[in-house]
Design an enzyme around this catalytic site. Structure first.
Site, PDB file in Angstrom:
ATOM      1  N   SER A   9      -2.561  -6.800   6.974  1.00 14.31           N
ATOM      2  CA  SER A   9      -3.898  -6.653   6.625  1.00 14.31           C
ATOM      3  C   SER A   9      -4.468  -5.340   7.157  1.00 14.31           C
ATOM      4  O   SER A   9      -3.806  -4.703   8.097  1.00 14.31           O
ATOM      5  CB  SER A   9      -4.828  -7.793   6.887  1.00 14.31           C
ATOM      6  OG  SER A   9      -4.986  -7.711   8.236  1.00 14.31           O
ATOM      7  N   LYS A  10      -5.565  -4.991   7.012  1.00 15.75           N
ATOM      8  CA  LYS A  10      -6.143  -3.769   7.382  1.00 15.75           C
ATOM      9  C   LYS A  10      -6.132  -3.597   9.040  1.00 15.75           C
ATOM     10  O   LYS A  10      -6.045  -2.684   9.598  1.00 15.75           O
ATOM     11  CB  LYS A  10      -7.995  -3.929   7.112  1.00 15.75           C
ATOM     12  CG  LYS A  10      -8.628  -2.712   6.948  1.00 15.75           C
ATOM     13  CD  LYS A  10      -8.317  -1.895   6.015  1.00 15.75           C
ATOM     14  CE  LYS A  10      -8.554  -0.370   6.343  1.00 15.75           C
ATOM     15  NZ  LYS A  10      -7.784   0.475   5.652  1.00 15.75           N
TER      16      LYS A  10
END
Ligand code: GLU
Length: 463
Positions: free
Chosen positions: A243-244
């Site tokens: 994820s980010k």
């Protein structure tokens, strides 16, 4: 057999690393066997699909150089074809109209759940020999359901995961067309893979559950079943889903951050695939090597440091003019003035050795493209009375010398010797005067790059 692979993204966001890896593997497999690589846009989810996301996918693949041979095919433009297949299935008896309302379907699921069974459609409208169907309710539009086999198994030799077997009892009679006639996801994929004569489906393992449904549909419509390979997810270094937090997830953030496509490709190629201990290889090499036997069963971990290391490797190999053009916009943003300044490619050559990204080159090269503004305190500290005559001597000798590193280096040493100074005594103030900075590449290289006129004019101001 002629190999035909496809990349079939849903355009609901950006092209993420997992998608890019799927595309890369499908592309490389087709390339290896002189086959065809197809791009198919699965845009039937109207609420989530956007033209911007389609563009993001196309941009990402273009940046990576993953050229498709056929397509892009858009599922939304194939509606007539899906309807045609559904009509044929209704005729053949491999699909049927189901008039159960959503509430009724929910109630049957609930009943089965309460009885400890897997919730599924109970077959009320499924025609069977000798069975009488309920009267068709007025004013209700039916869905079309696929007549999934009741018994037996669906089994396939997944090229990544090995044999997977699912009992047909686990599978519902899937809705293949909604009440308004629009086809549903798994059905469209099956028809597409058939029509596009896909031989190898390489995709993320979030699709494993769809595979038995698609295989049953393919068999029912008389289509050959392709080979399937489901790639494990890409995880962050902490073992969590990527994820980010783990860095950029969108492929197109990487060019913006100064990564080269060849570094990204090499990096992605090793995420879940191996060729002995080989870590660094070209795409040509990869396309010769890539096979489905060396795909890893376990999830790959994203390692940003390794990507940086590869990027540095490819930056060192890259043509300086290409790098210069890549970083020019970022330098203009930072206020670089190129008129009358050293050639950017030459500055790149000086700065690229240790850069992990092209942005680092841009940052480092800025010192050649801005007016130097040395801090007064630093000047006082480094440009002492003892150094002044040496600087004057140095500037004077600049006039008559051949302007090359090879000539500048010994001349610099002669000046030091004549004035009984050590390297930093003269190099530091000269660095400050030329660039405003104390840290630069080797002083002879910096002098050479600035050129005689700039060096003489900037240093003369202090005499
Ligand atoms: N559209 C699906 C996705 O983006 C891929 C479907 C497939 O490869 O079969 O996850």
């Amino acid at each position: 057999m002629i190999v035909r692979t496809r990349f079939a993204p849903s355009p609901t966001g950006f092209l993420h690393l997992g998608g890019a890896r799927t595309a890369l593997f499908s592309w490389a497999y087709a390339r290896r066997f002189g086959g065809t690589f197809i791009l198919r846009i699965e845009d039937t989810d109207l609420e989530r699909s956007t033209p911007e996301a389609v563009q993001a996918i196309i941009d990402g693949m273009q940046w990576l150089g993953l050229q498709h041979d056929e397509g892009p095919f858009y599922q939304m433009r194939r509606m007539d074809r899906y309807r045609e297949v559904i009509a044929q299935m209704l005729l053949d008896g491999t699909a049927y109209y189901c008039y159960s309302s959503p509430e009724e379907v929910e109630a049957m699921r609930e009943r089965l759940r309460a009885a400890g069974e897997k919730p599924r459609y109970d077959g009320t409208w499924r025609p069977e020999p000798g069975k009488t169907l309920p009267p068709v309710p007025a004013d209700r539009k039916p869905v079309v359901r696929f007549k999934n086999p009741l018994d037996g198994d669906v089994s396939w030799d997944d090229v990544v995961k090995g044999t997977i077997t699912i009992s047909n009892r686990e599978l519902d009679d899937l809705v293949i067309a909604r009440p308004d006639g629009t086809p549903t996801y798994n059905f469209c994929v099956a028809v597409d893979d058939w029509d596009m004569q896909v031989t190898h489906v390489i995709r993320g393992d979030d699709h494993v559950n769809n595979t038995p449904r698609q295989m049953n549909i393919l068999r029912a419509i008389g289509a050959p079943v392709p080979l399937y390979g489901h790639l494990p997810m890409i995880l962050g270094a902490d073992g969590e889903k990527l994820s980010k937090r783990h860095g950029a997830v969108s492929v197109m953030e990487y060019p913006a951050e100064g990564y080269l496509p060849e570094a990204m490709l090499n990096y992605l190629a090793r995420l879940g695939w191996s060729h002995g201990d080989d870590e660094v290889f070209s795409m040509e090499q990869f396309c010769e090597w890539f096979d489905l036997d060396h795909l890893s069963k376990s999830a790959a971990q994203f390692n940003p440091e390794k990507l940086q290391w590869l990027n540095n490797h490819y930056i060192k190999l890259a043509d300086n003019t290409r790098l210069a053009e890549l970083i020019r916009p970022a330098m203009l943003d930072r206020g670089a003035v190129f008129d009358g300044a050293p050639e950017l490619a030459a500055a790149v050559a000086l700065m690229k050795e240790r850069a992990h990204t092209t942005l680092e080159i841009a940052e480092a090269a800025m010192l050649f493209y801005v007016e130097p503004q040395p801090e007064a305190a630093l000047l006082t500290q480094h440009y002492t009375e003892a150094v002044k005559p040496a600087l004057a001597d140095f500037v004077q000798r600049c006039a008559g010398i051949e302007w090359s590193r090879a000539a500048l280096a010994p001349m610099f040493k002669e000046v030091l010797a004549a004035h009984q100074l050590k390297m930093p005594h003269l190099a530091m103030p000269i660095r400050l005067m030329l660039t405003g900075q104390l840290h630069t590449p080797a002083i002879d290289a910096v002098l050479e790059l600035f050129g005689r006129a700039t060096v003489v004019s900037r240093l003369s101001k202090y005499l």
